[in-house]
Enzyme design. Structure first.
Site, short mmCIF file in Angstrom:
data_model
loop_
_atom_site.label_atom_id
_atom_site.label_comp_id
_atom_site.label_asym_id
_atom_site.label_seq_id
_atom_site.Cartn_x
_atom_site.Cartn_y
_atom_site.Cartn_z
N PRO A 127 0.82 -1.22 0.00
CA PRO A 127 0.00 0.00 0.00
C PRO A 127 0.85 1.27 0.00
O PRO A 127 0.52 2.24 -0.67
CB PRO A 127 -0.82 -0.12 1.29
CG PRO A 127 -0.91 -1.60 1.54
CD PRO A 127 0.36 -2.19 1.01
N ILE A 156 -1.61 -7.83 -6.36
CA ILE A 156 -0.77 -8.97 -6.72
C ILE A 156 -1.47 -9.82 -7.80
O ILE A 156 -2.46 -10.49 -7.53
CB ILE A 156 -0.41 -9.81 -5.47
CG1 ILE A 156 0.26 -8.92 -4.41
CG2 ILE A 156 0.49 -10.98 -5.85
CD1 ILE A 156 1.48 -8.12 -4.90
N GLY A 345 -17.10 7.03 -33.62
CA GLY A 345 -17.99 6.71 -32.49
C GLY A 345 -18.00 5.23 -32.16
O GLY A 345 -18.10 4.83 -31.00
N GLU A 368 4.89 -3.30 -13.56
CA GLU A 368 6.32 -3.64 -13.70
C GLU A 368 7.16 -2.38 -13.91
O GLU A 368 8.16 -2.39 -14.64
CB GLU A 368 6.53 -4.71 -14.79
CG GLU A 368 5.78 -5.99 -14.41
CD GLU A 368 6.20 -7.23 -15.14
OE1 GLU A 368 7.32 -7.28 -15.65
OE2 GLU A 368 5.39 -8.18 -15.18
N THR A 370 6.35 2.06 -13.76
CA THR A 370 5.69 3.06 -14.62
C THR A 370 6.68 3.63 -15.64
O THR A 370 7.90 3.44 -15.51
CB THR A 370 5.20 4.25 -13.75
OG1 THR A 370 6.34 4.81 -13.09
CG2 THR A 370 4.17 3.82 -12.72
N1 COS Z 1 19.59 -5.62 -11.40
C1 COS Z 1 20.37 -5.90 -10.32
N2 COS Z 1 20.55 -5.06 -9.30
C2 COS Z 1 19.92 -3.88 -9.36
C3 COS Z 1 19.08 -3.52 -10.43
C4 COS Z 1 18.94 -4.45 -11.50
N3 COS Z 1 18.17 -4.17 -12.56
N4 COS Z 1 18.56 -2.31 -10.20
C5 COS Z 1 19.06 -1.90 -9.04
N5 COS Z 1 19.88 -2.84 -8.51
C6 COS Z 1 20.68 -2.80 -7.29
C7 COS Z 1 21.55 -1.54 -7.30
O1 COS Z 1 22.78 -1.79 -7.94
C8 COS Z 1 21.75 -1.29 -5.82
O2 COS Z 1 22.73 -2.15 -5.32
P1 COS Z 1 23.97 -1.58 -4.41
O3 COS Z 1 23.32 -0.98 -3.21
O4 COS Z 1 24.79 -2.80 -4.11
O5 COS Z 1 24.66 -0.56 -5.24
C9 COS Z 1 20.42 -1.72 -5.21
O6 COS Z 1 19.82 -2.64 -6.16
C10 COS Z 1 19.47 -0.57 -4.99
O7 COS Z 1 19.25 0.06 -6.23
P2 COS Z 1 18.83 1.59 -6.38
O8 COS Z 1 19.74 2.44 -5.51
O9 COS Z 1 18.76 1.93 -7.82
O10 COS Z 1 17.39 1.57 -5.71
P3 COS Z 1 16.27 2.68 -5.62
O11 COS Z 1 15.60 2.58 -4.31
O12 COS Z 1 16.84 4.02 -6.01
O13 COS Z 1 15.18 2.17 -6.69
C11 COS Z 1 13.87 2.16 -8.71
C12 COS Z 1 15.23 2.42 -7.99
C13 COS Z 1 12.91 3.31 -8.57
C14 COS Z 1 14.32 2.04 -10.15
C15 COS Z 1 13.21 0.83 -8.23
O14 COS Z 1 12.71 0.95 -6.91
C16 COS Z 1 12.07 0.38 -9.12
O15 COS Z 1 12.29 -0.24 -10.16
N6 COS Z 1 10.81 0.69 -8.72
C17 COS Z 1 9.63 0.23 -9.41
C18 COS Z 1 9.21 -1.08 -8.88
C19 COS Z 1 8.28 -1.78 -9.81
O16 COS Z 1 8.56 -1.97 -10.98
N7 COS Z 1 7.17 -2.21 -9.27
C20 COS Z 1 6.23 -2.98 -10.00
C21 COS Z 1 5.97 -4.20 -9.20
S1 COS Z 1 5.71 -5.60 -10.14
S2 COS Z 1 4.04 -5.33 -11.05
#
Ligand code: COS
Length: 388
Positions: A127, A156, A345, A368, A370
């Protein structure tokens, strides 16, 4: 890991026929009853669709990413709910085990996933933690040989069908490094499901909350066996998932374009088919050009994907995946909008296919990650690379 070309061509032709002859005719039933017919699910199992990406050694077909996107393109040409039956299972639901799981976890779960006996679902969102996935709050507290999980997972997909979840929970401190990925059986005491979400489109797909109240999960169920790796596992899973959403977007765009083109040939105004008017041709042309651009991009990224081991992360490749998702999902939104426009239409009337696709494809720009998440990933990586 790939299927040999000849066998793959046969499989692809079978999927194309299945989409055309079984799924497209069932679209109206799906829309009306909000449910995928059971005999279609049985056929999917028989065709091996539940095992498409599971390696052969674990009972699957073992498609490469380049092959998987082609199958998803074909499945994109019909209502997304059909693919959702098995797509989340072999996709984000079980990929965490495939990418980062221990040999024991792979041997235990993947054969059941491949046969369709076990449906797996991916539980990251909460949430208060959507785009900011690393802020998730679901707690997992170690108690002897078990973790006790408490929290709520939101939206989910496939949860009501799932036999187990790849579920991200916090085993450590704040941020990404405090997150672990668990395999959580759906029948774990303390795990319940919320009411089914009512959605704008994609009827026939099932989403709901997954609620954990002191749900006890064996510590050996942490994917890979090491706590604190779950965020990275989730991101690796999403890299492949996002590319597949991009392929689905291209398939959907091709179907919408076919519908719009057929309508433009048939529909007459001012004494001739509307397709003879250049303003209609312009809309068709823009859609075709954008579809080809999107599909070329998806195939190019898939080729790069196949050139690296699945468990190895590659920020440059993740950035390219985000480019594909951003472009392809936005592209299909525009193609669907033009499809409705060409229908006039009639495009707003439920019995026309474009009306349903217009609603269905809207989700592709949201789930997955936005479009804005993809922009963040691309922008950050470009800055990291420093323009070289
Ligand atoms: N593959 C492997 N590792 C990854 C990665 C990837 N694609 N993306 C990030 N990481 C790793 C980073 O390297 C980092 O590791 P270190 O701390 O060792 O350097 C760690 O994960 C954290 O990454 P980051 O700092 O980029 O995290 P953020 O909190 O800034 O998140 C976003 C970045 C916003 C890109 C991420 O939270 C995201 O993708 N959010 C959307 C989630 C989503 O798609 N939800 C849908 C759910 S499924 S329907």
């Amino acid at each position: 890991m790939a299927l040999d070309t000849e066998t793959f061509e046969l499989l692809l032709a079978t999927v194309q026929r299945f989409v055309r002859e079984r799924l497209v005719p069932a679209e109206n039933y799906l829309e009306e009853h909000d449910k995928v017919p059971a005999d279609i699910i049985d056929d999917m199992k028989e065709m091996g669709l539940f095992g498409l990406t599971v390696p052969e050694e674990h009972g699957g077909i073992g498609l490469s990413v380049s092959q998987e996107i082609q199958v998803n393109y074909e499945l994109g040409r019909t209502a997304p709910a059909f693919r959702s039956v098995f797509g989340t299972n072999i996709g984000i639901g079980s990929q965490g085990i495939l990418i980062d799981g221990t040999p024991e976890q792979k041997a235990e779960y993947l054969p059941k996933v491949a046969s369709g006996e076990l449906i797996m679902s991916f539980a990251l969102t909460e949430p208060d933690a959507g785009t900011d996935a690393a802020s998730l709050k679901t707690r997992a507290v170690l108690d002897g040989e078990h973790y006790v999980l408490s929290g709520t997972k939101r939206f989910i997909t496939n949860a009501p069908r799932a036999g187990a979840f790849t579920l991200m929970a916090r085993t450590g401190g704040p941020g990404a490094s405090g997150i672990s990925a668990f395999i959580v059986p759906a029948d774990t005491p303390g795990l319940t499901l919320g009411k089914k979400d009512k959605k704008m489109g994609q009827r026939g797909t099932m989403t709901c909350d997954v609620i954990l109240e002191n749900a006890c999960v064996p510590a050996v169920n942490i994917i890979g066996g090491v706590p604190g790796q779950g965020f990275k596992t989730a991101m690796k899973v999403l890299d492949r998932g996002r590319l597949n959403i991009s392929a689905v977007s291209c398939g959907a765009a091709s179907r919408i374009l076919d519908e719009a083109t057929a309508y433009a040939r048939e529909r007459k105004q001012f004494g001739k088919a509307i397709g003879e008017f250049q303003l209609i041709q312009a809309m068709l042309a823009d859609s075709q050009a954008e579809l080809l651009a999107g599909w070329s991009l998806v195939q190019e990224v898939a080729r790069r994907f196949d050139n690296k081991p699945a468990h190895v992360s590659d920020p440059d490749l993740s950035m390219r995946v985000s480019c594909a998702k951003l472009f392809a999902t936005e592209m299909v939104g525009r193609v669907a909008d033009r499809g409705v426009q060409i229908h006039g239409g009639a495009g707003y009337i439920n019995e026309y296919v474009v009306e349903r696709f217009y609603r269905d494809v809207r989700l592709l720009r949201l789930y997955e990650g936005t479009t804005q998440v993809q922009q963040i990933i691309i922008g950050r990586e470009l800055l990291r690379q420093g323009g070289q």
